[in-house]
Write an enzyme that holds these catalytic residues in place. Structure first.
Site: not given
Ligand code: GUN
Length: 286
Positions: A52, A96, A119
């Site tokens: 990311k 996360q 998100d």
């Molecule tokens: N862990 C796996 N997928 C995601 C996501 O889309 N957002 C977040 N914050 N954590 C994740």
């Protein structure tokens, strides 16, 4: 011949858009700034967060991963998230997942200011999705938005289509059903208690699977006209440890009009949507 619906061409096109939007923000004195809160050292999370960050840096945004100790006290964690989310120079922020066990009861979406919730997990943004006003500047959930973008990128209109979504999770199935309904699709959400699943999938114009069962969707689930679009959100490992989706790709790829591969299909679109949300959040802040 079916079309292999890879995400790479869509990502390449959108990175150019993101660069332009980022340059234009910088010209106005705003550098889009994302903060990622990572608790502990979950291996998959370390890779996801690094990807990311790299992606944001590709189009000129700033992204910092803030590492917090696996054993951080709940109070300290809550204060840290609120402190980061409240900073004026931060436009987007997320925690996360998954969190360590002792923090898993926390609704992280509620901790982050809704206008920075890249998100799309905050109740405000879920409310905007529920209302479906096309003029809303609410932040939409990332993987579902990626699925819609990919289907449209390959030239398929959602309006009037029969869509069957398998899976009702809070991150994919449920929000995707609303996004597609907002695009005037007729949506059926199937799940573990659905009776006669194959009857639903056979009738669909578009089938989306997000259940996490390696290659369960076989030719028996498909219509014989070979006109269906198949979108695989699953990321699984089979008994031999090989990465695969929910769909039996090799055996069904010629029985449909289009299908997303795993890897290289929906996967990279979650990060793309996150980046698009970051830029929208930064633009909304002007
Ligand atoms: N862990 C796996 N997928 C995601 C996501 O889309 N957002 C977040 N914050 N954590 C994740």
């Amino acid at each position: 011949m079916s079309i292999e619906m890879k995400s790479a061409p869509l990502v390449a096109r959108e990175i150019e858009n993101l660069k332009k939007r980022c340059d234009s923000l910088k010209a106005k004195g705003v550098t889009p700034n994302m903060k990622v809160l990572l608790v502990g050292e979950n291996k998959a999370s370390l890779i996801y967060t690094r990807n990311k960050k790299r992606f944001c840096e590709k189009f000129g945004a700033e992204c910092e991963i803030i590492n917090l100790n696996e054993n951080i006290k709940e109070d300290e964690f809550l204060n840290k998230v609120r402190e980061i989310s409240n900073r004026e120079d931060v436009h987007g922020c997320f925690v996360q997942l998954p969190l360590p066990k002792h923090l898993q009861h926390i609704d992280c979406g509620a901790l982050i200011a809704p206008e920075k919730d890249v998100d799309g997990f905050h109740d405000h943004n879920i409310g905007e999705l529920f209302k479906g006003d096309p003029k809303s500047n609410g932040l939409m959930p990332c993987t579902p938005q990626g699925v819609v973008n990919l289907i449209e990128f390959y030239g398929h209109e959602l309006s009037g289509k029969n869509v069957v979504i398998i899976g009702r999770s809070l991150i994919v199935g449920k929000p995707l059903s609303l996004l597609m309904l907002n695009k005037n699709a007729t949506v059926t959400v199937c799940h573990s208690r659905t009776a006669h699943l194959q009857e639903h999938t056979k009738r669909a114009d578009i089938v989306v699977s997000a259940v996490g069962r390696p290659r369960f969707l076989t030719s028996e689930y498909l219509s014989k006209d070979k006109n269906q679009i198949l979108v695989d959100v699953g990321i699984n490992h089979d008994a031999d440890g090989k990465l695969c989706g929910d769909m039996d790709y090799e055996n069904i790829k010629d029985l449909c009009a289009g299908i997303t591969p795993v890897p290289g299909g929906v996967g990279p679109l979650t990060i793309l949507s996150l980046a698009q949300n970051l830029l929208q959040a930064a633009e909304n802040s002007l």
